[in-house]
Scaffold this motif. Sequence first.
Motif, PDB file in Angstrom:
ATOM      1  N   LYS A  33       0.823  -1.201   0.000  1.00 46.31           N
ATOM      2  CA  LYS A  33       0.000   0.000   0.000  1.00 46.31           C
ATOM      3  C   LYS A  33       0.864   1.261   0.000  1.00 46.31           C
ATOM      4  N   LYS A  34       0.399   2.280  -0.696  1.00 49.18           N
ATOM      5  CA  LYS A  34       1.077   3.580  -0.762  1.00 49.18           C
ATOM      6  C   LYS A  34       0.117   4.689  -0.365  1.00 49.18           C
ATOM      7  N   CYS A  35       0.644   5.798   0.045  1.00 44.58           N
ATOM      8  CA  CYS A  35      -0.172   6.965   0.363  1.00 44.58           C
ATOM      9  C   CYS A  35      -0.687   7.571  -0.952  1.00 44.58           C
ATOM     10  N   THR A  36      -2.012   7.674  -1.088  1.00 44.29           N
ATOM     11  CA  THR A  36      -2.585   8.175  -2.342  1.00 44.29           C
ATOM     12  C   THR A  36      -2.216   9.629  -2.608  1.00 44.29           C
ATOM     13  N   ASP A  90      -9.550   3.725  -3.036  1.00 48.74           N
ATOM     14  CA  ASP A  90      -8.524   4.723  -3.339  1.00 48.74           C
ATOM     15  C   ASP A  90      -8.436   4.962  -4.853  1.00 48.74           C
ATOM     16  N   GLU A 118     -11.322   7.753  -0.727  1.00 52.68           N
ATOM     17  CA  GLU A 118     -10.132   8.569  -0.441  1.00 52.68           C
ATOM     18  C   GLU A 118      -9.845   9.506  -1.602  1.00 52.68           C
ATOM     19  N   ASN A 119      -9.354  10.696  -1.262  1.00 55.89           N
ATOM     20  CA  ASN A 119      -8.787  11.629  -2.221  1.00 55.89           C
ATOM     21  C   ASN A 119      -9.774  12.190  -3.240  1.00 55.89           C
TER      22      ASN A 119
END
Length: 130
Positions: A33-36, A90, A118-119
């Motif tokens: 997982k990565k930060c969006t 995401d 998210e985002n």
Amino acid sequence: TGYGGSANMLRTISALTNAGAAAITIEDQVFPKKCTIAVGDKIRIIDREAATQRVNAAIGARNLYDAKWSRSKSESLTNGPGVWIVARTDCRLAFGFQETIERCLRFENMGADVVYAENLQSLDEYQKLR
């Protein structure tokens, strides 16, 4: 993210419920997982069907866990499910706003207790998703 896929979901739900967790978040990112916010539209997201399978496995595992420990229907209605399923997507930057809506609707219709995107990119998107 996927807690090892469908095969491990029952064990994960059981362990978290026994530990007193209130909820588990299931996401649609590719592991790791990565930060969006940091990676933007380069975020790696699984397809809609795989995301649906992850959430469905979590809901099924929660329901099996509740049945295994003989939680009655009235107890579940009074106290809520043993552990809440938070279905998060995401996909906004990778696949667009319409895909975000489609995933959220699927997660909601499947019975996720909380659905989260998210985002999102504007107040208008938050209002439309609502």
